[in-house]
Design a protein around this motif. Structure first.
Motif, PDB file in Angstrom:
ATOM      1  N   THR A   1       0.822  -1.200   0.000  1.00  0.00           N
ATOM      2  CA  THR A   1       0.000   0.000   0.000  1.00  0.00           C
ATOM      3  C   THR A   1       0.857   1.251   0.000  1.00  0.00           C
ATOM      4  N   ALA A   2       1.959   1.230   0.735  1.00  0.00           N
ATOM      5  CA  ALA A   2       2.851   2.385   0.772  1.00  0.00           C
ATOM      6  C   ALA A   2       3.403   2.690  -0.616  1.00  0.00           C
ATOM      7  N   SER A   3       3.774   1.654  -1.356  1.00  0.00           N
ATOM      8  CA  SER A   3       4.302   1.841  -2.716  1.00  0.00           C
ATOM      9  C   SER A   3       3.243   2.437  -3.634  1.00  0.00           C
ATOM     10  N   LEU A   4       2.027   1.909  -3.533  1.00  0.00           N
ATOM     11  CA  LEU A   4       0.929   2.439  -4.360  1.00  0.00           C
ATOM     12  C   LEU A   4       0.587   3.861  -3.957  1.00  0.00           C
ATOM     13  N   TYR A   5       0.627   4.115  -2.661  1.00  0.00           N
ATOM     14  CA  TYR A   5       0.253   5.437  -2.167  1.00  0.00           C
ATOM     15  C   TYR A   5       1.218   6.520  -2.628  1.00  0.00           C
ATOM     16  N   ILE A   6       2.519   6.315  -2.420  1.00  0.00           N
ATOM     17  CA  ILE A   6       3.468   7.377  -2.759  1.00  0.00           C
ATOM     18  C   ILE A   6       3.531   7.580  -4.271  1.00  0.00           C
ATOM     19  N   ALA A   7       3.350   6.522  -5.038  1.00  0.00           N
ATOM     20  CA  ALA A   7       3.319   6.667  -6.492  1.00  0.00           C
ATOM     21  C   ALA A   7       2.117   7.516  -6.904  1.00  0.00           C
ATOM     22  N   GLY A   8       0.967   7.245  -6.307  1.00  0.00           N
ATOM     23  CA  GLY A   8      -0.233   8.021  -6.622  1.00  0.00           C
ATOM     24  C   GLY A   8      -0.138   9.455  -6.146  1.00  0.00           C
ATOM     25  N   LEU A   9       0.464   9.645  -4.972  1.00  0.00           N
ATOM     26  CA  LEU A   9       0.602  10.997  -4.431  1.00  0.00           C
ATOM     27  C   LEU A   9       1.511  11.852  -5.303  1.00  0.00           C
ATOM     28  N   MET A  10       2.679  11.338  -5.670  1.00  0.00           N
ATOM     29  CA  MET A  10       3.615  12.126  -6.459  1.00  0.00           C
ATOM     30  C   MET A  10       3.063  12.405  -7.861  1.00  0.00           C
ATOM     31  N   ALA A  11       2.334  11.435  -8.411  1.00  0.00           N
ATOM     32  CA  ALA A  11       1.716  11.656  -9.720  1.00  0.00           C
ATOM     33  C   ALA A  11       0.632  12.728  -9.631  1.00  0.00           C
ATOM     34  N   GLY A  12      -0.170  12.670  -8.576  1.00  0.00           N
ATOM     35  CA  GLY A  12      -1.232  13.665  -8.401  1.00  0.00           C
ATOM     36  C   GLY A  12      -0.692  15.065  -8.198  1.00  0.00           C
ATOM     37  N   LEU A  13       0.365  15.179  -7.376  1.00  0.00           N
ATOM     38  CA  LEU A  13       0.930  16.492  -7.082  1.00  0.00           C
ATOM     39  C   LEU A  13       1.643  17.097  -8.288  1.00  0.00           C
ATOM     40  N   LYS A  14       2.000  16.267  -9.259  1.00  0.00           N
ATOM     41  CA  LYS A  14       2.674  16.786 -10.452  1.00  0.00           C
ATOM     42  C   LYS A  14       1.733  17.638 -11.292  1.00  0.00           C
ATOM     43  N   ASN A  15       0.420  17.432 -11.127  1.00  0.00           N
ATOM     44  CA  ASN A  15      -0.546  18.279 -11.828  1.00  0.00           C
ATOM     45  C   ASN A  15      -0.454  19.701 -11.296  1.00  0.00           C
ATOM     46  N   LYS A  16      -0.512  20.670 -12.178  1.00  0.00           N
ATOM     47  CA  LYS A  16      -0.437  22.066 -11.758  1.00  0.00           C
ATOM     48  C   LYS A  16      -1.776  22.488 -11.158  1.00  0.00           C
ATOM     49  N   ALA A  17      -1.743  23.053  -9.966  1.00  0.00           N
ATOM     50  CA  ALA A  17      -2.961  23.574  -9.355  1.00  0.00           C
ATOM     51  C   ALA A  17      -3.433  24.791 -10.143  1.00  0.00           C
ATOM     52  N   THR A  18      -4.724  25.053 -10.124  1.00  0.00           N
ATOM     53  CA  THR A  18      -5.309  26.187 -10.834  1.00  0.00           C
ATOM     54  C   THR A  18      -6.099  27.051  -9.852  1.00  0.00           C
ATOM     55  N   ARG A  19      -6.503  28.211 -10.299  1.00  0.00           N
ATOM     56  CA  ARG A  19      -7.360  29.048  -9.439  1.00  0.00           C
ATOM     57  C   ARG A  19      -8.651  28.311  -9.097  1.00  0.00           C
ATOM     58  N   ARG A  20      -9.165  27.563 -10.025  1.00  0.00           N
ATOM     59  CA  ARG A  20     -10.396  26.823  -9.769  1.00  0.00           C
ATOM     60  C   ARG A  20     -10.180  25.750  -8.709  1.00  0.00           C
ATOM     61  N   SER A  21      -9.081  24.984  -8.822  1.00  0.00           N
ATOM     62  CA  SER A  21      -8.849  23.910  -7.857  1.00  0.00           C
ATOM     63  C   SER A  21      -8.467  24.467  -6.483  1.00  0.00           C
ATOM     64  N   HIS A  22      -7.709  25.560  -6.468  1.00  0.00           N
ATOM     65  CA  HIS A  22      -7.402  26.198  -5.184  1.00  0.00           C
ATOM     66  C   HIS A  22      -8.676  26.735  -4.536  1.00  0.00           C
ATOM     67  N   THR A  23      -9.557  27.301  -5.350  1.00  0.00           N
ATOM     68  CA  THR A  23     -10.807  27.836  -4.813  1.00  0.00           C
ATOM     69  C   THR A  23     -11.631  26.734  -4.158  1.00  0.00           C
ATOM     70  N   ASN A  24     -11.708  25.591  -4.810  1.00  0.00           N
ATOM     71  CA  ASN A  24     -12.434  24.459  -4.245  1.00  0.00           C
ATOM     72  C   ASN A  24     -11.840  24.057  -2.895  1.00  0.00           C
ATOM     73  N   THR A  25     -10.515  24.027  -2.817  1.00  0.00           N
ATOM     74  CA  THR A  25      -9.843  23.666  -1.571  1.00  0.00           C
ATOM     75  C   THR A  25     -10.081  24.710  -0.488  1.00  0.00           C
TER      76      THR A  25
END
Length: 316
Positions: free
Chosen positions: A220-244
């Motif tokens: 699970t740790a291997s799957l988790y960190i792979a998914g986390l780093m892939a997700g964070l590689k996406n550039k945040a936008t004003r829309r996604s920051h606003t949602n957060t």
């Protein structure tokens, strides 16, 4: 609290100001050395010097010969392809302690992308290559954040790279302490809103992954960190920051009066419309968090993903 003095990054030696280029020059990066350098330590590499090429030296380029990429002088002599690949494999296998790497852009040895590949017959080139050394480093360390000097001039790319470096370093520190189910869940809890701002899809998928009643820690740790780093590689936008930001705003619905709620909503709306930077609603949220402490929110990496003196969130 950052343990930034322990963060180590790999970097092309010329970006540190070392005079190792073919013309005895360098490409010193002010951001890497003067700004990010306050918070990290560097391990510099120059694969061209490492394989025995002198300084100064004739230029080299990538040349396509019968569907194979070779690194050699423009006339095809002095081929160093195999030596550079061997050196890359050797050092790349010993980079587990690094939390990121900065490559010299467009270099036939260190370019991360868009390296010129010349045709053997001299009929031109295409910017489709990857530096031979860089390719070995990235292949051996797929989770490690990598960027190149030219792209770091883009404020959003720069912020995203540094954010991933600090996040990956925190994970490396966690792994060193010994992983447990509880530690992984706590790590995810602290990074939930940072991940939400970059990838709602990864936010949901990783939440489901960790929601399994009995998961194998290492798998699970291997799957988790792979998914986390892939997700964070996406550039945040004003829309996604606003949602957060709106999710964070919800934690104060019982504490704020109607004027305070209106002010915070206005700040978030102005940010969404491009009238104020991200720091404006974040600063107000932090002010309310000081007035109305909430341990869960105070643990959120999203609020301070890296040292404030890097001034990276001015890009949003």
């Amino acid at each position: 609290m950052f343990k930034s003095e322990q963060i180590q990054l790999g970097i092309s030696a010329c970006l540190m100001g070392e005079k190792v280029r073919f013309d005895s020059g360098h490409k010193r990066s002010h951001f890497c050395v003067e700004e990010l350098g306050k918070h990290v330590k560097y391990q510099a590499f120059c694969p061209e010097v490492a394989v025995g090429m002198p300084v100064p030296r004739p230029t080299i380029r990538q040349i396509r010969k019968q569907d194979m990429i070779h690194v050699a002088r423009p006339d095809g002599s002095g081929d160093v392809t195999e030596a550079m690949q061997a050196y890359g494999k050797k050092v790349a296998a010993k980079m587990q302690h690094l939390s990121g790497y900065v490559f010299c852009a467009k270099s036939p040895s260190c370019g991360m992308e868009r390296v010129k590949v010349y045709h053997e017959n001299g009929s031109g080139s295409e910017s489709v290559g990857v530096g031979v050394f860089a390719a070995e480093v990235m292949r051996a360390n797929p989770l490690m954040p990598c960027e190149e000097s030219g792209r770091l001039n883009d404020a959003i790319i720069r912020e995203n790279f540094v954010m991933r470096v600090f996040t990956y370093h925190k994970w490396q520190c966690l792994v060193e302490t010994g992983l447990t189910k509880g530690k992984i869940i706590q790590f995810h809890s602290q990074h939930k809103y940072l991940l939400m701002a970059h990838s709602l899809k990864a936010y949901k998928e990783l939440g489901q992954l960790l929601a399994q009643a009995d998961f194998d820690v290492q798998t699970t740790a291997s799957l988790y960190i792979a998914g986390l780093m892939a997700g964070l590689k996406n550039k945040a936008t004003r829309r996604s920051h606003t949602n957060t930001l709106q999710h964070l705003q919800g934690y104060f619905k019982k504490e704020l009066n109607k004027w305070q709620k209106a002010e915070l909503s206005e700040q978030i709306r102005d940010y969404r419309n491009g009238l104020v930077p991200l720091l404006a609603p974040l600063t107000l949220l932090k002010h309310y968090l000081l007035a109305h402490p909430k341990a869960y929110l105070q643990s959120q990496v999203y609020l301070d993903p890296y040292p404030a003196d890097l001034k990276l969130r001015y890009a949003y």
